[in-house]
Scaffold this active site. Structure first.
Site, PDB file in Angstrom:
ATOM      1  N   GLY A   1       0.743  -1.260  -0.083  1.00  0.00           N
ATOM      2  CA  GLY A   1      -0.032  -0.093   0.023  1.00  0.00           C
ATOM      3  C   GLY A   1       0.770   1.449  -0.040  1.00  0.00           C
ATOM      4  O   GLY A   1       0.305   2.251   0.043  1.00  0.00           O
TER       5      GLY A   1
ATOM      6  N   ASP B   1      -0.900   7.758  -7.224  1.00  0.00           N
ATOM      7  CA  ASP B   1       0.608   7.583  -6.789  1.00  0.00           C
ATOM      8  C   ASP B   1       1.616   7.907  -7.640  1.00  0.00           C
ATOM      9  O   ASP B   1       2.675   8.582  -6.964  1.00  0.00           O
ATOM     10  CB  ASP B   1       0.626   5.906  -6.662  1.00  0.00           C
ATOM     11  CG  ASP B   1      -0.374   5.288  -5.835  1.00  0.00           C
ATOM     12  OD1 ASP B   1      -0.865   6.017  -4.823  1.00  0.00           O
ATOM     13  OD2 ASP B   1      -0.607   4.224  -5.778  1.00  0.00           O
TER      14      ASP B   1
ATOM     15  N   ASN C   1      -0.603  -8.341  -3.416  1.00  0.00           N
ATOM     16  CA  ASN C   1      -0.312  -7.937  -4.828  1.00  0.00           C
ATOM     17  C   ASN C   1      -1.365  -7.640  -5.709  1.00  0.00           C
ATOM     18  O   ASN C   1      -2.267  -8.361  -6.092  1.00  0.00           O
ATOM     19  CB  ASN C   1       0.667  -8.975  -5.473  1.00  0.00           C
ATOM     20  CG  ASN C   1       0.873  -8.499  -7.053  1.00  0.00           C
ATOM     21  OD1 ASN C   1       0.261  -8.288  -7.867  1.00  0.00           O
ATOM     22  ND2 ASN C   1       2.233  -8.375  -7.076  1.00  0.00           N
TER      23      ASN C   1
HETATM   24  P1  ADP Z   1       2.165  -1.671  -3.869  1.00  0.00           P
HETATM   25  O1  ADP Z   1       2.235  -0.717  -4.995  1.00  0.00           O
HETATM   26  O2  ADP Z   1       1.071  -1.340  -3.095  1.00  0.00           O
HETATM   27  O3  ADP Z   1       3.550  -1.757  -3.239  1.00  0.00           O
HETATM   28  P2  ADP Z   1       1.856  -3.634  -5.849  1.00  0.00           P
HETATM   29  O4  ADP Z   1       0.863  -5.071  -5.749  1.00  0.00           O
HETATM   30  O5  ADP Z   1       1.160  -2.608  -6.800  1.00  0.00           O
HETATM   31  O6  ADP Z   1       1.671  -3.279  -4.466  1.00  0.00           O
HETATM   32  O7  ADP Z   1       3.138  -3.653  -6.309  1.00  0.00           O
HETATM   33  C1  ADP Z   1       4.192  -4.656  -5.807  1.00  0.00           C
HETATM   34  C2  ADP Z   1       5.045  -5.421  -6.871  1.00  0.00           C
HETATM   35  O8  ADP Z   1       5.992  -4.359  -7.228  1.00  0.00           O
HETATM   36  C3  ADP Z   1       5.720  -6.326  -6.106  1.00  0.00           C
HETATM   37  O9  ADP Z   1       5.234  -7.861  -6.166  1.00  0.00           O
HETATM   38  C4  ADP Z   1       7.050  -6.559  -6.960  1.00  0.00           C
HETATM   39  O10 ADP Z   1       6.671  -7.296  -8.125  1.00  0.00           O
HETATM   40  C5  ADP Z   1       7.165  -5.325  -7.331  1.00  0.00           C
HETATM   41  N1  ADP Z   1       8.230  -4.550  -6.543  1.00  0.00           N
HETATM   42  C6  ADP Z   1       8.193  -3.811  -5.601  1.00  0.00           C
HETATM   43  N2  ADP Z   1       9.282  -3.178  -4.885  1.00  0.00           N
HETATM   44  C7  ADP Z   1      10.275  -4.110  -5.546  1.00  0.00           C
HETATM   45  C8  ADP Z   1      11.638  -4.016  -5.367  1.00  0.00           C
HETATM   46  N3  ADP Z   1      12.543  -3.439  -4.470  1.00  0.00           N
HETATM   47  N4  ADP Z   1      12.081  -4.934  -6.411  1.00  0.00           N
HETATM   48  C9  ADP Z   1      11.718  -5.563  -7.430  1.00  0.00           C
HETATM   49  N5  ADP Z   1      10.312  -5.533  -7.543  1.00  0.00           N
HETATM   50  C10 ADP Z   1       9.746  -4.743  -6.641  1.00  0.00           C
END
Ligand code: ADP
Ligand code: MG
Length: 409
Positions: free
Chosen positions: A86, A133, A176
Site C-alpha cells: 500500500g 501514486d 499484490n
Molecule cells: P504496492 O504498489 O502497494 O507496493 P503492488 O501489488 O501494486 O503493491 O506492487 C508490488 C509489486 O511491485 C511486487 O510484487 C514486485 O513485483 C514489485 N516490486 C516492489 N518493490 C520492488 C523491488 N524493490 N524490487 C523488485 N520489485 C519490486
C-alpha cells in the site's frame, strides 16, 4: 505525500539496443530484452514478474515520445519500499522507469506529463489504477501534503498543523494488486455505478464512465452526487442479469465493454456502496483541507476523526480492508489516534495521525508491544522498518554521476 523510502535506479545507456535490468536484491532475477521488440505479457497467476513494472514505464515513454532510435540501457534497481503493502512500490518503479528512459533519450518532459504517462502505462500490468501514486511521485514537496486534482493534473500544497506527525504501520499482510481481481472489481463497480446514474438522468451512458465526468456534465456538487446515488441506486446488490435489463444490452456487450479481462466472471455488483464511498470520501478530503487551512487548536483532533471515518467507509462501503488492518486501526482508536488503511487495501499498511512527537513515540511503542510482539512474520525483522514516523518528502529526482557529467559536458 511521499514517504522517505525510495526506488533507486542506477542507469547507463547501452549500445546494443537491449534493456538489461538487475535488482540488487537477488531474490528478483535479472532480465534483458530488446527495446524495440519487447512485450509485456501479464497473464500468469501469482502476479507479474518484478521487471514488468519497469517495462511498463519504458513502453509508456516510447509510446508517448516515439523516439526514432530508442537507446538500450543498463539498469540496477535497489528499493526499500515494502512491496505489495500500500505504499505504492509498483508506481515508484514505473515512475522511475519513465523518468530515466525519458532522460536517457533526451526527451524533456514536464512533471505533470511524466506523471500522466506513468499513470497510463502502469495499466499495462493489468490494474486499472487511477494515478494518485504516480502524481505524488513527481509532484511531492518536502514538508507539506498535496491536494491532487485532475483534468488537468495539478497539485496544491496543503500546510499541515505543525504538531501533526504521521506514522506508518505495516500489517504484515501483503496484497499484490495485479495477482487478484479485487482491485479491478472495485474499478468496474464504480464505472458501472457511474453509467447507471448517467442512464437514470438521461445522459448518454456509454460516453460517461467516470464519476468526475458525470459530476461536470450535471454541474452538481459532491453533496448532490451523494443524494443522486441514494435516490437512483437503491439496491444493496445488482446481479449481472439485472444490469443487462437496466442497460438494455446483451451479455457479450456487457462483458466486452463494461468489464475488464480479470473481472469477466463477476456476477454480483455493489454499486450503491462503492459510489457512496467515493463521494463521501471526496467530501472528507475537502473538509481535511479546510481544517488544515484554518489551523485551529482542534485541527488535529478533527483530522484524526476524518481518518477514522475514512477507514470505516473503506471497510464497510468499499470493502477493501483486511482483519489485520482493522486490528491496527482499532488499537490506534483505543489510544485516541486516528488511522486508516493506506493505498489500495486488502493488506499492507495503515497511516495514523498523531498529535505531537510525544504521542507518536508512545503510539509506536504501544503497537510494537500489542501488534508486533508474538507475530511470526515480525520475527527477526527490524520493528523500526515496520512501524515508523514519517514526514512529507521530495518527489523523483535525477542525480548525475561524475562520469555522466563529463560525458554530457
Ligand atoms: P504496492 O504498489 O502497494 O507496493 P503492488 O501489488 O501494486 O503493491 O506492487 C508490488 C509489486 O511491485 C511486487 O510484487 C514486485 O513485483 C514489485 N516490486 C516492489 N518493490 C520492488 C523491488 N524493490 N524490487 C523488485 N520489485 C519490486
Ligand atoms: Mg501498486
Amino acid at each position: 505525500m511521499a514517504v522517505e523510502q525510495t526506488i533507486l535506479l542506477a542507469v547507463a545507456s547501452s549500445e546494443d539496443n537491449l534493456i538489461h535490468v538487475k535488482n540488487v536484491d537477488n531474490k528478483y532475477k535479472p532480465f534483458k530484452c530488446n527495446i524495440n521488440t519487447f512485450n509485456i505479457d501479464v497473464g500468469q497467476s501469482g502476479g507479474p514478474e518484478w521487471y514488468k513494472y519497469f517495462l511498463c514505464g519504458i513502453k509508456g515513454m516510447l509510446e508517448h515520445a516515439k523516439p526514432s532510435d530508442a537507446k538500450g540501457m543498463m539498469v540496477a534497481l535497489s528499493g526499500n519500499i515494502p512491496p505489495a503493502s500500500g505504499l505504492s512500490s509498483s508506481s515508484a518503479i514505473v515512475s522511475a522507469s519513465v523518468l530515466c528512459s525519458a532522460y536517457l533519450n533526451c526527451i524533456p518532459l514536464e512533471k505533470q506529463t511524466l506523471a500522466m504517462i506513468s499513470a497510463d502505462c502502469e495499466r499495462y500490468i493489468g490494474t486499472q489504477g487511477g494515478g494518485m501514486d504516480q502524481a505524488i511521485a513527481f509532484l511531492a514537496k518536502q514538508g507539506c501534503a498535496q491536494f491532487i486534482e485532475w483534468n488537468p493534473l495539478r497539485a496544491t500544497s496543503v500546510i499541515l498543523p505543525k504538531n501533526a506527525i504521521f506514522v506508518i504501520a505495516n500489517s504484515l499482510t501483503q496484497a499484490n494488486k495485479a495477482a487478484t481481481s479485487d482491485f479491478n472489481e472495485r474499478v468496474v463497480e464504480c464505472r458501472l455505478a457511474c453509467r447507471l446514474l448517467a442512464k437514470m438522468v438521461k445522459k448518454n451512458w456509454r460516453d460517461i464512465w467516470r464519476f468526475a465526468d458525470l459530476q461536470v456534465a450535471l454541474n452538481y456538487s459532491l453533496e448532490e452526487m451523494e443524494m443522486l446515488t441514494k435516490n437512483y441506486l437503491p439496491q444493496l446488490v445488482y446481479s449481472r442479469q439485472e444490469l443487462l435489463e437496466i442497460f438494455e444490452i446483451e451479455l457479450d456487450d456487457f462483458v466486452e465493454n463494461l468489464l475488464t479481462v480479470n473481472t469477466r466472471n463477476v456476477q454480483i455488483f455493489k454499486l450503491r456502496q462503492r459510489a457512496l464511498h467515493v463521494f463521501q470520501e471526496s467530501l472528507r478530503v475537502n473538509t481535511f483541507i479546510e481544517v488544515a487551512r484554518q489551523q485551529s487548536d482542534e485541527a488535529i483532533k478533527l483530522m484524526q476523526q476524518l481518518m477514522r471515518q475514512s477507514h470505516e467507509s473503506l471497510k464497510v462501503l468499499y470493502e477493501c480492508s483486511h482483519p489485520n488492518l482493522d486490528q491496527l486501526v482499532e488499537l490506534s482508536d483505543s489510544v485516541g489516534v486516528g488511522a486508516r488503511l493506506t493505498g489500495a487495501g486488502w493488506g499492507g499498511c495503515i497511516v495514523a495521525l498523531c498529535d505531537g512527537i510525544e504521542e507518536s513515540i508512545q503510539y509506536i511503542n504501544m503497537l510494537k508491544r500489542l501488534y508486533y510482539t508474538n507475530r511470526s512474520q515480525a520475527t527477526g525483522r527490524n520493528l523500526n522498518e515496520l512501524v515508523f514516523a514519517t514526514s512529507p518528502q521530495r518527489g523523483a529526482e535525477i542525480y548525475l554521476l561524475n562520469a555522466a557529467r563529463n560525458l554530457i559536458g
